[in-house]
Design a protein around this motif. Structure first.
Motif, mmCIF file in Angstrom:
data_model
loop_
_atom_site.group_PDB
_atom_site.id
_atom_site.type_symbol
_atom_site.label_atom_id
_atom_site.label_comp_id
_atom_site.label_asym_id
_atom_site.label_seq_id
_atom_site.Cartn_x
_atom_site.Cartn_y
_atom_site.Cartn_z
ATOM 1 N N ARG A 96 3.906 -5.797 -7.322
ATOM 2 C CA ARG A 96 5.304 -5.877 -6.916
ATOM 3 C C ARG A 96 5.483 -6.614 -5.583
ATOM 4 N NH1 ARG A 96 4.395 -2.581 -10.590
ATOM 5 N NH2 ARG A 96 5.909 -1.578 -11.913
ATOM 6 N N GLY A 97 4.380 -7.113 -5.054
ATOM 7 C CA GLY A 97 4.441 -7.891 -3.821
ATOM 8 C C GLY A 97 4.815 -7.079 -2.598
ATOM 9 N N LEU A 98 4.485 -5.793 -2.615
ATOM 10 C CA LEU A 98 4.810 -4.923 -1.493
ATOM 11 C C LEU A 98 3.609 -4.738 -0.584
ATOM 12 C CD1 LEU A 98 6.708 -2.092 -3.414
ATOM 13 C CD2 LEU A 98 7.731 -3.782 -1.888
ATOM 14 N N SER A 99 3.847 -4.787 0.706
ATOM 15 C CA SER A 99 2.810 -4.415 1.660
ATOM 16 C C SER A 99 2.746 -2.886 1.714
ATOM 17 C CB SER A 99 3.142 -4.953 3.052
ATOM 18 O OG SER A 99 4.320 -4.320 3.550
ATOM 19 N N GLN A 100 1.691 -2.364 2.288
ATOM 20 C CA GLN A 100 1.610 -0.918 2.464
ATOM 21 C C GLN A 100 2.781 -0.436 3.310
ATOM 22 O OE1 GLN A 100 -2.289 -0.217 4.132
ATOM 23 N NE2 GLN A 100 -3.266 -0.151 2.117
ATOM 24 N N GLU A 101 3.133 -1.195 4.318
ATOM 25 C CA GLU A 101 4.230 -0.812 5.206
ATOM 26 C C GLU A 101 5.570 -0.799 4.463
ATOM 27 O OE1 GLU A 101 5.975 -1.749 9.635
ATOM 28 O OE2 GLU A 101 4.261 -2.881 8.893
ATOM 29 N N ALA A 102 5.823 -1.813 3.643
ATOM 30 C CA ALA A 102 7.085 -1.867 2.888
ATOM 31 C C ALA A 102 7.182 -0.705 1.906
ATOM 32 C CB ALA A 102 7.201 -3.197 2.155
ATOM 33 N N LEU A 103 6.091 -0.409 1.223
ATOM 34 C CA LEU A 103 6.079 0.712 0.288
ATOM 35 C C LEU A 103 6.303 2.026 1.033
ATOM 36 C CD1 LEU A 103 5.659 1.963 -2.503
ATOM 37 C CD2 LEU A 103 3.192 1.878 -2.095
ATOM 38 N N ALA A 104 5.610 2.191 2.137
ATOM 39 C CA ALA A 104 5.747 3.417 2.928
ATOM 40 C C ALA A 104 7.181 3.591 3.415
ATOM 41 C CB ALA A 104 4.778 3.383 4.107
ATOM 42 N N ASP A 105 7.775 2.537 3.939
ATOM 43 C CA ASP A 105 9.157 2.617 4.433
ATOM 44 C C ASP A 105 10.115 3.009 3.316
ATOM 45 O OD1 ASP A 105 8.400 1.931 7.008
ATOM 46 O OD2 ASP A 105 9.029 -0.162 6.835
ATOM 47 N N ALA A 106 9.973 2.382 2.159
ATOM 48 C CA ALA A 106 10.868 2.653 1.034
ATOM 49 C C ALA A 106 10.715 4.083 0.515
ATOM 50 C CB ALA A 106 10.618 1.651 -0.087
ATOM 51 N N ALA A 107 9.506 4.632 0.627
ATOM 52 C CA ALA A 107 9.244 5.993 0.132
ATOM 53 C C ALA A 107 9.403 7.057 1.210
ATOM 54 C CB ALA A 107 7.837 6.059 -0.461
ATOM 55 N N GLY A 108 9.677 6.641 2.436
ATOM 56 C CA GLY A 108 9.815 7.610 3.522
ATOM 57 C C GLY A 108 8.489 8.200 3.968
ATOM 58 N N LEU A 109 7.438 7.391 3.876
ATOM 59 C CA LEU A 109 6.097 7.828 4.244
ATOM 60 C C LEU A 109 5.543 6.934 5.353
ATOM 61 C CD1 LEU A 109 4.790 8.267 0.585
ATOM 62 C CD2 LEU A 109 5.500 10.102 2.134
ATOM 63 N N ASP A 110 4.389 7.274 5.869
ATOM 64 C CA ASP A 110 3.742 6.482 6.904
ATOM 65 C C ASP A 110 2.769 5.484 6.286
ATOM 66 O OD1 ASP A 110 1.349 6.272 9.107
ATOM 67 O OD2 ASP A 110 3.299 6.607 10.045
ATOM 68 N N ARG A 111 2.683 4.296 6.860
ATOM 69 C CA ARG A 111 1.794 3.274 6.333
ATOM 70 C C ARG A 111 0.345 3.738 6.324
ATOM 71 N NH1 ARG A 111 -2.281 0.581 7.347
ATOM 72 N NH2 ARG A 111 -2.183 1.159 9.521
ATOM 73 N N THR A 112 -0.070 4.463 7.334
ATOM 74 C CA THR A 112 -1.462 4.925 7.378
ATOM 75 C C THR A 112 -1.759 5.915 6.259
ATOM 76 O OG1 THR A 112 -0.949 6.658 8.997
ATOM 77 C CG2 THR A 112 -1.678 4.524 9.858
ATOM 78 N N TYR A 113 -0.733 6.651 5.828
ATOM 79 C CA TYR A 113 -0.900 7.580 4.707
ATOM 80 C C TYR A 113 -1.103 6.801 3.401
ATOM 81 C CZ TYR A 113 0.000 11.484 1.547
ATOM 82 O OH TYR A 113 -0.098 12.437 0.564
ATOM 83 N N ILE A 114 -0.328 5.738 3.211
ATOM 84 C CA ILE A 114 -0.506 4.884 2.028
ATOM 85 C C ILE A 114 -1.921 4.318 2.015
ATOM 86 C CG2 ILE A 114 0.259 2.789 0.823
ATOM 87 C CD1 ILE A 114 2.295 5.080 0.709
ATOM 88 N N SER A 115 -2.373 3.840 3.148
ATOM 89 C CA SER A 115 -3.730 3.302 3.260
ATOM 90 C C SER A 115 -4.765 4.358 2.888
ATOM 91 C CB SER A 115 -3.978 2.801 4.684
ATOM 92 O OG SER A 115 -5.322 2.407 4.844
ATOM 93 N N ALA A 116 -4.583 5.565 3.400
ATOM 94 C CA ALA A 116 -5.531 6.652 3.108
ATOM 95 C C ALA A 116 -5.512 7.013 1.621
ATOM 96 C CB ALA A 116 -5.210 7.869 3.962
ATOM 97 N N LEU A 117 -4.332 6.982 0.998
ATOM 98 C CA LEU A 117 -4.255 7.254 -0.443
ATOM 99 C C LEU A 117 -5.016 6.193 -1.228
ATOM 100 C CD1 LEU A 117 -0.509 8.300 -0.867
ATOM 101 C CD2 LEU A 117 -2.521 9.789 -1.019
ATOM 102 N N GLU A 118 -4.843 4.937 -0.852
ATOM 103 C CA GLU A 118 -5.518 3.850 -1.564
ATOM 104 C C GLU A 118 -7.030 3.869 -1.353
ATOM 105 O OE1 GLU A 118 -3.713 0.078 -0.684
ATOM 106 O OE2 GLU A 118 -1.875 0.577 -1.769
ATOM 107 N N ARG A 119 -7.480 4.440 -0.247
ATOM 108 C CA ARG A 119 -8.915 4.530 0.028
ATOM 109 C C ARG A 119 -9.507 5.862 -0.423
ATOM 110 N NH1 ARG A 119 -9.680 4.864 5.353
ATOM 111 N NH2 ARG A 119 -7.463 5.056 5.820
ATOM 112 N N GLU A 120 -8.695 6.674 -1.105
ATOM 113 C CA GLU A 120 -9.123 7.967 -1.644
ATOM 114 C C GLU A 120 -9.490 8.975 -0.563
ATOM 115 O OE1 GLU A 120 -11.925 7.649 -4.981
ATOM 116 O OE2 GLU A 120 -11.506 5.489 -4.962
ATOM 117 N N VAL A 121 -8.935 8.822 0.618
ATOM 118 C CA VAL A 121 -9.184 9.770 1.706
ATOM 119 C C VAL A 121 -8.387 11.048 1.482
ATOM 120 C CG1 VAL A 121 -8.937 10.146 4.205
ATOM 121 C CG2 VAL A 121 -9.698 7.920 3.336
#
Length: 67
Positions: free
Chosen positions: A17-42
């Motif tokens: 969808r051409g979204l950065s982690q930051e754009a996705l996080a902003d749209a979902a009301g989450l933090d970019r570092t949380y999106i990163s951690a989810l994608e890295r299975e942390v």
């Protein structure tokens, strides 16, 4: 296993969808570092978080967990 499937799907769907982690996080009301951690299975995502992300990505929540 589900954590890996979710992380892979999240990364793929976000990229498709051409979204950065930051754009996705902003749209979902989450933090970019949380999106990163989810994608890295942390972290594991709650059902509420899966629903928020799925809504932004325009898919049903269960699709985030499909192998």
């Amino acid at each position: 296993m589900l954590r890996r499937t979710f992380a892979t799907n999240l990364r793929r769907l976000r990229s498709e969808r051409g979204l950065s982690q930051e754009a996705l996080a902003d749209a979902a009301g989450l933090d970019r570092t949380y999106i990163s951690a989810l994608e890295r299975e942390v972290y594991s995502a709650s059902l509420d978080t899966i629903e928020k992300l799925a809504d932004v990505l325009g898919i049903p929540g269960f699709e985030m967990l499909r192998d």
